[in-house]
Each structure stands twice: as structure tokens, then as C-alpha cells.
Scaffold this motif. Sequence first.
Motif, PDB file in Angstrom:
ATOM      1  N   ILE A  68       0.890  -1.174   0.000  1.00  0.00           N
ATOM      2  CA  ILE A  68       0.000   0.000   0.000  1.00  0.00           C
ATOM      3  C   ILE A  68       0.918   1.212   0.000  1.00  0.00           C
ATOM      4  O   ILE A  68       1.712   1.411   0.919  1.00  0.00           O
ATOM      5  CB  ILE A  68      -0.927  -0.020   1.218  1.00  0.00           C
ATOM      6  N   VAL A  69       0.862   1.963  -1.072  1.00  0.00           N
ATOM      7  CA  VAL A  69       1.847   3.025  -1.295  1.00  0.00           C
ATOM      8  C   VAL A  69       1.155   4.382  -1.313  1.00  0.00           C
ATOM      9  O   VAL A  69       0.165   4.571  -2.027  1.00  0.00           O
ATOM     10  CB  VAL A  69       2.575   2.780  -2.643  1.00  0.00           C
ATOM     11  N   GLN A  70       1.696   5.310  -0.542  1.00  0.00           N
ATOM     12  CA  GLN A  70       1.147   6.671  -0.536  1.00  0.00           C
ATOM     13  C   GLN A  70       1.848   7.505  -1.607  1.00  0.00           C
ATOM     14  O   GLN A  70       3.078   7.445  -1.735  1.00  0.00           O
ATOM     15  CB  GLN A  70       1.364   7.318   0.822  1.00  0.00           C
ATOM     16  N   ILE A  71       1.089   8.263  -2.324  1.00  0.00           N
ATOM     17  CA  ILE A  71       1.699   9.152  -3.327  1.00  0.00           C
ATOM     18  C   ILE A  71       1.295  10.599  -3.013  1.00  0.00           C
ATOM     19  O   ILE A  71       0.217  10.827  -2.451  1.00  0.00           O
ATOM     20  CB  ILE A  71       1.300   8.767  -4.776  1.00  0.00           C
ATOM     21  N   PRO A  72       2.166  11.555  -3.341  1.00  0.00           N
ATOM     22  CA  PRO A  72       1.845  12.948  -3.030  1.00  0.00           C
ATOM     23  C   PRO A  72       0.595  13.409  -3.781  1.00  0.00           C
ATOM     24  O   PRO A  72       0.355  12.973  -4.913  1.00  0.00           O
ATOM     25  CB  PRO A  72       3.067  13.727  -3.526  1.00  0.00           C
ATOM     26  N   VAL A  73      -0.172  14.267  -3.142  1.00  0.00           N
ATOM     27  CA  VAL A  73      -1.395  14.770  -3.785  1.00  0.00           C
ATOM     28  C   VAL A  73      -0.997  15.776  -4.856  1.00  0.00           C
ATOM     29  O   VAL A  73      -0.423  16.818  -4.557  1.00  0.00           O
ATOM     30  CB  VAL A  73      -2.298  15.488  -2.763  1.00  0.00           C
ATOM     31  N   LYS A  74      -1.243  15.417  -6.064  1.00  0.00           N
ATOM     32  CA  LYS A  74      -0.971  16.348  -7.173  1.00  0.00           C
ATOM     33  C   LYS A  74      -1.819  15.879  -8.346  1.00  0.00           C
ATOM     34  O   LYS A  74      -1.740  14.708  -8.736  1.00  0.00           O
ATOM     35  CB  LYS A  74       0.514  16.301  -7.528  1.00  0.00           C
ATOM     36  N   TYR A  75      -2.641  16.760  -8.851  1.00  0.00           N
ATOM     37  CA  TYR A  75      -3.457  16.432 -10.014  1.00  0.00           C
ATOM     38  C   TYR A  75      -2.513  16.414 -11.221  1.00  0.00           C
ATOM     39  O   TYR A  75      -1.717  17.346 -11.376  1.00  0.00           O
ATOM     40  CB  TYR A  75      -4.562  17.483 -10.176  1.00  0.00           C
ATOM     41  N   THR A  76      -2.407  15.471 -12.012  1.00  0.00           N
ATOM     42  CA  THR A  76      -3.157  14.331 -12.440  1.00  0.00           C
ATOM     43  C   THR A  76      -2.468  13.000 -12.110  1.00  0.00           C
ATOM     44  O   THR A  76      -2.363  12.122 -12.965  1.00  0.00           O
ATOM     45  CB  THR A  76      -3.316  14.345 -13.964  1.00  0.00           C
ATOM     46  N   SER A  77      -2.055  12.826 -10.865  1.00  0.00           N
ATOM     47  CA  SER A  77      -1.338  11.594 -10.546  1.00  0.00           C
ATOM     48  C   SER A  77      -2.216  10.352 -10.677  1.00  0.00           C
ATOM     49  O   SER A  77      -1.695   9.238 -10.749  1.00  0.00           O
ATOM     50  CB  SER A  77      -0.747  11.686  -9.148  1.00  0.00           C
ATOM     51  N   GLY A  78      -3.537  10.500 -10.706  1.00  0.00           N
ATOM     52  CA  GLY A  78      -4.410   9.331 -10.819  1.00  0.00           C
ATOM     53  C   GLY A  78      -4.606   8.850 -12.254  1.00  0.00           C
ATOM     54  O   GLY A  78      -5.196   7.787 -12.466  1.00  0.00           O
ATOM     55  N   ALA A  79      -4.098   9.590 -13.235  1.00  0.00           N
ATOM     56  CA  ALA A  79      -4.241   9.147 -14.636  1.00  0.00           C
ATOM     57  C   ALA A  79      -3.355   7.902 -14.820  1.00  0.00           C
ATOM     58  O   ALA A  79      -2.230   7.866 -14.323  1.00  0.00           O
ATOM     59  CB  ALA A  79      -3.819  10.254 -15.584  1.00  0.00           C
ATOM     60  N   GLU A  80      -3.879   6.905 -15.531  1.00  0.00           N
ATOM     61  CA  GLU A  80      -3.243   5.579 -15.554  1.00  0.00           C
ATOM     62  C   GLU A  80      -1.747   5.606 -15.889  1.00  0.00           C
ATOM     63  O   GLU A  80      -0.921   5.094 -15.134  1.00  0.00           O
ATOM     64  CB  GLU A  80      -3.997   4.680 -16.527  1.00  0.00           C
ATOM     65  N   ASP A  92      -2.249  12.882 -27.830  1.00  0.00           N
ATOM     66  CA  ASP A  92      -1.859  12.488 -26.468  1.00  0.00           C
ATOM     67  C   ASP A  92      -2.507  13.354 -25.386  1.00  0.00           C
ATOM     68  O   ASP A  92      -2.381  13.073 -24.206  1.00  0.00           O
ATOM     69  CB  ASP A  92      -0.334  12.562 -26.298  1.00  0.00           C
ATOM     70  N   CYS A  93      -3.174  14.423 -25.807  1.00  0.00           N
ATOM     71  CA  CYS A  93      -3.835  15.286 -24.820  1.00  0.00           C
ATOM     72  C   CYS A  93      -5.037  14.529 -24.257  1.00  0.00           C
ATOM     73  O   CYS A  93      -5.915  14.116 -25.004  1.00  0.00           O
ATOM     74  CB  CYS A  93      -4.300  16.582 -25.485  1.00  0.00           C
ATOM     75  N   PHE A  94      -5.066  14.311 -22.949  1.00  0.00           N
ATOM     76  CA  PHE A  94      -6.200  13.585 -22.370  1.00  0.00           C
ATOM     77  C   PHE A  94      -7.162  14.545 -21.664  1.00  0.00           C
ATOM     78  O   PHE A  94      -7.976  14.146 -20.828  1.00  0.00           O
ATOM     79  CB  PHE A  94      -5.754  12.432 -21.473  1.00  0.00           C
ATOM     80  N   GLU A  95      -7.060  15.816 -22.025  1.00  0.00           N
ATOM     81  CA  GLU A  95      -8.034  16.844 -21.628  1.00  0.00           C
ATOM     82  C   GLU A  95      -8.154  16.979 -20.114  1.00  0.00           C
ATOM     83  O   GLU A  95      -9.251  17.078 -19.567  1.00  0.00           O
ATOM     84  CB  GLU A  95      -9.382  16.579 -22.317  1.00  0.00           C
ATOM     85  N   CYS A  96      -6.997  17.003 -19.461  1.00  0.00           N
ATOM     86  CA  CYS A  96      -6.991  17.104 -17.989  1.00  0.00           C
ATOM     87  C   CYS A  96      -7.323  18.519 -17.518  1.00  0.00           C
ATOM     88  O   CYS A  96      -7.645  18.733 -16.373  1.00  0.00           O
ATOM     89  CB  CYS A  96      -5.630  16.688 -17.446  1.00  0.00           C
ATOM     90  N   ARG A  97      -7.175  19.503 -18.379  1.00  0.00           N
ATOM     91  CA  ARG A  97      -7.493  20.918 -18.109  1.00  0.00           C
ATOM     92  C   ARG A  97      -6.486  21.631 -17.215  1.00  0.00           C
ATOM     93  O   ARG A  97      -6.744  22.737 -16.762  1.00  0.00           O
ATOM     94  CB  ARG A  97      -8.908  21.086 -17.536  1.00  0.00           C
ATOM     95  N   CYS A  98      -5.316  21.027 -16.987  1.00  0.00           N
ATOM     96  CA  CYS A  98      -4.293  21.743 -16.199  1.00  0.00           C
ATOM     97  C   CYS A  98      -3.945  23.054 -16.894  1.00  0.00           C
ATOM     98  O   CYS A  98      -3.819  24.107 -16.249  1.00  0.00           O
ATOM     99  CB  CYS A  98      -3.023  20.903 -16.064  1.00  0.00           C
ATOM    100  N   CYS A  99      -3.807  23.004 -18.229  1.00  0.00           N
ATOM    101  CA  CYS A  99      -3.419  24.207 -18.978  1.00  0.00           C
ATOM    102  C   CYS A  99      -4.510  25.277 -18.904  1.00  0.00           C
ATOM    103  O   CYS A  99      -4.231  26.459 -18.721  1.00  0.00           O
ATOM    104  CB  CYS A  99      -3.080  23.850 -20.430  1.00  0.00           C
TER     105      CYS A  99
END
Length: 497
Positions: free
Chosen positions: A225-237, A400-407
Motif C-alpha cells: 500500500i503506497v502513498q503518493i503525493p497529492v498532485k493532479y493528475t497523478s491518478g491518470a493511468e 496524447d492530450c487527455f483533456e486534464c485541463r491543467c493548462c
Amino acid sequence: MVNYTFKGGIHINSPHLAEKLVVKQVPPPEQAVLLLQQKVGGEATPCVQIGDKVLTGQVIAKTLGRYSANIHASISGVVSAIEKRLIPHPSGINGICIVIDSDGKDKWIEIGKYDQDFKNYTPDEVIQKIHEAGVIGMGGAGFPTYTKISNVQDVNTLIVNATECEPGIMCDDSLMQEYSSDIIRGTEVLMYACGSYNSIIAIEDDKQEAYQSLLMSNHNDNISIVQIPVKYTSGAEKILIKILLGIEIPSGEFASDHGVLCQNVATVKAIYDAVIYNKPLVSRIVTVTGSAVKEPRNYEVRLGTSFASVVMQSKPNSNPHNIRIGGMMMGVDVPSVQYPICKITNCIFVNNIKPKSSVQSCIRCGQCNKVCPVGLLPQQLFWYAKSENIDRAMDYNLKDCFECRCCDVVCPSHIPLVKYFSFAKALHSKQTIERQKTDMARERFEFKEYRIERNKTERTDMMAKKKEELKNKMAEDKAQKDKILQAIVRVERSKKG
Ligand code: SF4
Ligand code: SF4
């Protein structure tokens, strides 16, 4: 903690968090509207008719092919309609739904025999049980789970994605706190089904209660069970795989090409229910949040329940609302709350309507380039998309743009970059189809020309051959005649002699 990271992405504080993460059970609805088409694949085929009595958990529509999912009655009652209804989509389109009017009993179908020791089934039988239970990717992707598992061979690592893919969504956090041992067991089931010896459950480091619950429930050395830092888009596959394993999956390749299978944590819970208890997917946990609700909260809801009745539980104010399904970043705005909860409905945002910021010209600040998690150049893509120079945009890897909206979020000029990108992608698909049609027409024409030419050549060859055969035949006939004449001459000479 993890050894790897990724460039780009943004930090966003989760808005409108719930005070209590305990899941509130919503009673079965008086009417359930069950959509036959999921996000991916075709419609399931109804196997009930109007007027049929159905029990909770009964199959009411069956899969067609590998890309749809079985649909089960989420309440007991009578099928009152099989018709087109509004479905949760920004364009307000309809989809075929089976409507069940409740009999108020919520009487379940007889659940067949099951064996809690899942290793008494073969891996194929486990996958079949997942298929029969109608499990699909519940993180929002909606891909049929049995197809995803069967498509992967030689799995080295199973990743359970327990990161809420977007800020504001809280359903997986609650799920992990309440059902941690089911999730560990579901992970073991999935490892067995896909043949993986290792699994990583990835969870964000701001979910300490859920993390501790999972740790306490885990007694399997092969599950980390691994903790990862909270940063959007770390959940993208692909990004999650990079963070956890350091593997960069190139454009056009999939996790499965690298021996990795990713599944959302809610899907793993549904797999547990399906395999250990033969329980089909008839409910899910949904977050209701946003600036217009008094009590943001997670609810366990039967599929087919109306958005409106779930939203009411969170006490929305009486102002006009902006309704968004899914996350605040990649979710979609819908015109109202007149929709049914589907298998992929993880969150409903109910926000007060805000005036839109006015769009300014690009000032070439480069902020958008810095945050793109897949290393694209949004500023450049914007120019090409705006001028409809789609080929150039494709050269700059628009696909390759997965429309995460960060930009979008960081752009000081409030340019709706992703709208341009999705428009450009749609235009590219249209142009590709048109090019394919043109190519096919050209190929047909060229083949026709070739056929005419070939027929001409074949006819000429045939005529030449016939001429040659005739010539040979005449020569043979002449030789034959000559032989006969010579024989006659020989006979007459011998008579005279
Ligand atoms: S929306 Fe597309 S271009 Fe913009 S940051 Fe996300 S992936 Fe990059
Ligand atoms: S962030 Fe906006 S203004 Fe800045 S370069 Fe990108 S598109 Fe232009």
C-alpha cells in the motif's frame, strides 16, 4: 513513499469537503431508470418485457459482444417501460433505458451457490463471474472489467488505483475506510484472475484514515500500500504507472503492453462482491458536493435512482445551479438533475452559477507548457487548433492530450484551451474519415482502371493464343494431309512397279 515523480500537473485544494465521510445509505428509489449503454461499447439487449415482474439483482439486459455489460434490476417491481430517456451527457441526448416501478419490497433474486474460497474457481471462472455481475471500470472509464482482464497477458504488476482521480471527489476515500478488508480480498481475487504475483494499492497521502484502514486489513506480503503525493493528475493511468514503477509508456502503447493492469478501487470492491458473494453491480457510492449544497456527502445509491433525489439529501440552496457530473476538472456539465445514476457516476457537483471570466489574447507566458503532465505544448497546440491547421497540431501530438485541463486552469488569459483541443480532435476524426472515404473512392477507381486494362490485355493474349493454336492446327492438318498424299503416292508406285 514513491521513488518517481512526473513533470507538470497542478496542486488544487479539494473544494467543499464533507464533514463526515461515513457513507449514507439512500433507500431504494420508487422508480429505477437503468441505462443499457455504458460509456464504452454497445447497448446491452433487454431480456425482459414491459409488464414483467423482476427481482433485485435479476439480469434484465445481456451483453452483446465483449464491449458491453450485463444490466441487473436494482430494485424489485414491474418493468413499466423500455424506452429512450435523457442520459447524463452534455448534449442532452437520449439512450434506451429499462424503467422499473418499485413494489416497495426490494426482494432479491435467489443468489446461486458461491464459494468464499475463490481459489476453488479457475481464473477463467473468476473472470466469468465478473462478467456476469456486469462490473465495469467505476472510476469513470466504464470499460467492461472482464474484457480488460482478459485482454492482458503476463501481468507482472496489478495496480489498484485508490487515488481520487480529481479534487473534490470523496467516494473512494469513504469506500476504503468502510470496506478496507473487502478491497484487500478483492485485490487478491484480481491478482489470482490476472496471474499477477504483486499488487500495489496507490493512495494519496492526504487520506490517512483510509491508508491506516487498508494497512490494518492487509496481511498479504505481495500487496503493497503506497502513498503518493497529492498532485493532479497523478491518478491518470500512465502517470500513476510512471510514479509507481518508473515506466514511461510511450504514446500509442498501453499499460497492458508493459505487463501492468490498473483497476480503480471501487471496481475492486465490485469484483469482491461478484466473486465472493455472486452479487451483481446494482449500487455504487456517489459524492454530492459543490458550492450550492449545504452538506457535501457520500451516498450509497441504487443504480437508476434520479440525481435529483440524491442531490436533495445534501440540501442544495434554491439558486439556479450549474450541475457537473464527474470531477471539477474533467467532468461534464449537464443541463439539469433529471438523470439516473449510472455505474460510472462517481460525483455530482452542484455549484452556484458564477459569471464567466472574459477571454483575453494569449500573452505567450508559457504557463500552460509548464503544467502539461504529458509534456505537450498547449500554447502551440492552441495556435494550430485555432487556425484549423490540424495536421500541424497532430505533429505536435495532439492525440496524447487527455483533456486534464491543467493548462486551462493556469492560463491567465482564461483561454478555454481544452475546448479548442477537443474541437481539433473532432475535426481530425472527421478529416480522417473523409480522407478514408476519398482513399477508398480513389482505390475503387484505380482498381476499375486496372480491371479494364487487365481485361484488355487478357483478351489480346487470348486472341494471340487462339491465333497461334489455329496456326499450329493448320500446320498439323497440312502435315497430316502431306503424309496421306505421300502414302497414296507410295501405294500407287508399288502397284505400278
Ligand atoms: S489538457 Fe491536454 S494539453 Fe492541456 S495540460 Fe492536459 S494533457 Fe496537456
Ligand atoms: S497560458 Fe494562456 S496566455 Fe499563457 S501561453 Fe498558454 S495559452 Fe498563452
